[in-house]
Scaffold this motif. Structure first.
Motif, mmCIF file in Angstrom:
data_model
loop_
_atom_site.group_PDB
_atom_site.id
_atom_site.type_symbol
_atom_site.label_atom_id
_atom_site.label_comp_id
_atom_site.label_asym_id
_atom_site.label_seq_id
_atom_site.Cartn_x
_atom_site.Cartn_y
_atom_site.Cartn_z
ATOM 1 N N GLY A 144 0.782 -1.228 0.000
ATOM 2 C CA GLY A 144 0.000 0.000 0.000
ATOM 3 C C GLY A 144 0.816 1.282 0.000
ATOM 4 N N ARG A 166 0.394 10.042 -4.243
ATOM 5 C CA ARG A 166 -1.006 9.667 -4.436
ATOM 6 C C ARG A 166 -1.589 10.315 -5.701
ATOM 7 N N PRO A 176 -8.578 3.221 -6.199
ATOM 8 C CA PRO A 176 -8.364 2.506 -4.936
ATOM 9 C C PRO A 176 -9.182 1.221 -4.884
ATOM 10 N N LYS A 178 -8.452 -1.081 -1.942
ATOM 11 C CA LYS A 178 -8.441 -1.557 -0.563
ATOM 12 C C LYS A 178 -7.668 -0.579 0.307
ATOM 13 N N GLN A 179 -8.175 -0.380 1.529
ATOM 14 C CA GLN A 179 -7.418 0.416 2.494
ATOM 15 C C GLN A 179 -6.959 -0.469 3.646
ATOM 16 N N ASP A 361 -9.590 -2.799 5.770
ATOM 17 C CA ASP A 361 -10.762 -1.963 6.085
ATOM 18 C C ASP A 361 -12.031 -2.791 6.292
ATOM 19 N N VAL A 380 -3.158 5.447 7.201
ATOM 20 C CA VAL A 380 -3.972 4.705 6.242
ATOM 21 C C VAL A 380 -3.133 4.469 4.989
ATOM 22 N N TYR A 381 -3.104 3.213 4.559
ATOM 23 C CA TYR A 381 -2.406 2.835 3.328
ATOM 24 C C TYR A 381 -3.456 2.419 2.307
ATOM 25 N N GLN A 382 -3.189 2.729 1.040
ATOM 26 C CA GLN A 382 -4.164 2.411 -0.001
ATOM 27 C C GLN A 382 -3.511 1.573 -1.094
#
Length: 389
Positions: A144, A166, A176, A178-179, A361, A380-382
């Motif tokens: 992420g 980003r 995106p 998934k977080q 998430d 928070v990682y995406q």
């Protein structure tokens, strides 16, 4: 990030040892001005990228690329394919046709765009029809892109990147999928009454035994825990099983930073069904080491590891056997392991805070546990994907 773009950006595959050195060193040059960036140990980075050292390469292949402009290296990216990820069910995030990229560093938007196009072309050439990233290199390493939580340094095993990335990734057509949450929790004052009641009830339950790991039987314990991990996480989004050689490799890497009182195994009726691994935050030291243990940092690290005082402890991995998931027993075991380790950590390591992550998430069980101990999301990682037409 400097803005002296004169000539065109050219992309080159990493072929020589000198190229690989540039690939590793670039991250240090581009991030040196960021007070929250923790320089990784260079030996660890080379280990990650080297077939024969990192057992991921037994089932995966990667190509690394450098971006150059006017003779200077201005960016880097990896493109890779994991045969075990290709064998996973599509609805779990990976699956046939999905390749990955990661380890992105770039001086500017133009460089990032050129690198992403190159990684996608490489994946397409390998027959992939979807790009999922960033992963550095596997889902088990640093998954992420950091999108929230730039102001504090990450704890051990967590990634950190420029906030500019980003926009550059999204501009290249990524959306995106998934977080991943990282939680921060105050541990020196104990948990809310509800949690204490659950723990007290569990302590009275004769079927439950929460034990420390035995470092003298380290290899067997590591195998037991990682076997549980493969079972516990097997339905999770993005899951790719760990192989026996990866389990041995992870065990070897963790051996020096594993403390018996910071790892718990939960047994029900004599069977190991859950585990929790907690690590002292080595990043507290690494942040001033500039990636090298020599000449004096090695001694500092060894001295610290004899009896670390760690203001923050990190929980990178915990899991409950699949057959117990979503049961009351599962949450009882989780709270018991967290509380037992909390007591020891506060007493023996002067710990004030815990760092728990990554949590998907949609992982309702873990997010509920985090809420019950009043943990707050602090990073928070995406993860993104894009169809490769």
């Amino acid at each position: 990030m400097s803005g002296h773009s004169q000539g065109p950006v050219t992309i080159h595959p990493v072929k020589s040892k000198a190229d690989l050195t540039e690939f590793v060193e670039l991250a240090f040059r581009l991030n040196r001005g960021d007070p929250a960036w923790v320089p990784p140990l260079k030996g660890e980075v080379y280990g990650l990228l080297t077939p024969g050292k990192n057992p991921w390469f037994e089932h995966g292949k990667a190509q690394f690329f450098l971006a150059r402009r006017d003779g200077r290296t201005v960016g880097r990216i990896s493109a890779h394919i994991d045969d075990l990820a290709l064998a996973q069910p599509v609805e779990q995030g990976m699956g046939p046709g999905t390749g990955n990229w990661g380890l992105l560093e770039a001086e500017d938007a133009e460089t990032a765009a050129a690198l992403l196009v190159t990684a996608e072309d490489w994946l397409r050439g390998q027959g992939m029809h979807r790009a999922l990233g960033p992963l550095s290199i596997s889902i088990w390493d640093e998954p992420g892109l950091l999108i929230e939580g730039f102001d504090t340094p990450p704890t051990i095993m967590m990634g950190h990147n420029s906030p500019l990335y980003r926009g550059w990734i999204e501009a290249a057509g990524y959306r995106p999928v998934k977080q991943l949450f990282n939680y921060d929790v105050r541990v020196d004052e104990g948990f809310p009454p509800l949690v204490n009641r659950i723990v007290a009830a569990g302590e009275k339950n004769a079927r439950i035994r929460i034990r420390k790991v035995d470092k003298r039987r380290f290899d067997a314990e590591a195998k037991l825990i990682m076997g549980l991990l493969n079972d516990a996480w097997s339905d999770n989004w993005g899951f790719v099983p760990l192989t026996d050689s990866e389990i041995a490799y992870i065990g070897k890497k963790l051996k020096d930073i594993v403390f018996e009182d910071l790892i718990r195994v939960a047994e029900v009726d004599g069977e190991a069904v859950a585990f929790m691994i907690v690590l002292p935050n080595v990043n507290e030291l690494l942040i001033d080491m500039d990636g090298s243990l020599f000449p004096f940092n090695w001694a500092r690290l060894l001295w610290w590891l004899r009896k670390p005082k760690s203001r923050i402890l990190r929980v990178p991995l915990m899991g409950v056997a699949k057959k117990l998931q979503n049961s009351r027993m599962a949450s009882t075991l989780a709270f018991m392991m967290i509380e037992f380790i909390r007591r020891d950590a506060v007493r023996d390591y002067a710990t004030q805070r815990g760092d728990i992550g990554w949590v998907l998430d949609d992982n309702q069980g873990m997010n509920a546990v985090a809420a019950a101990i009043e943990a707050k999301v602090n990073r928070v990682y995406q993860i993104y994907d894009k169809p490769l037409g």
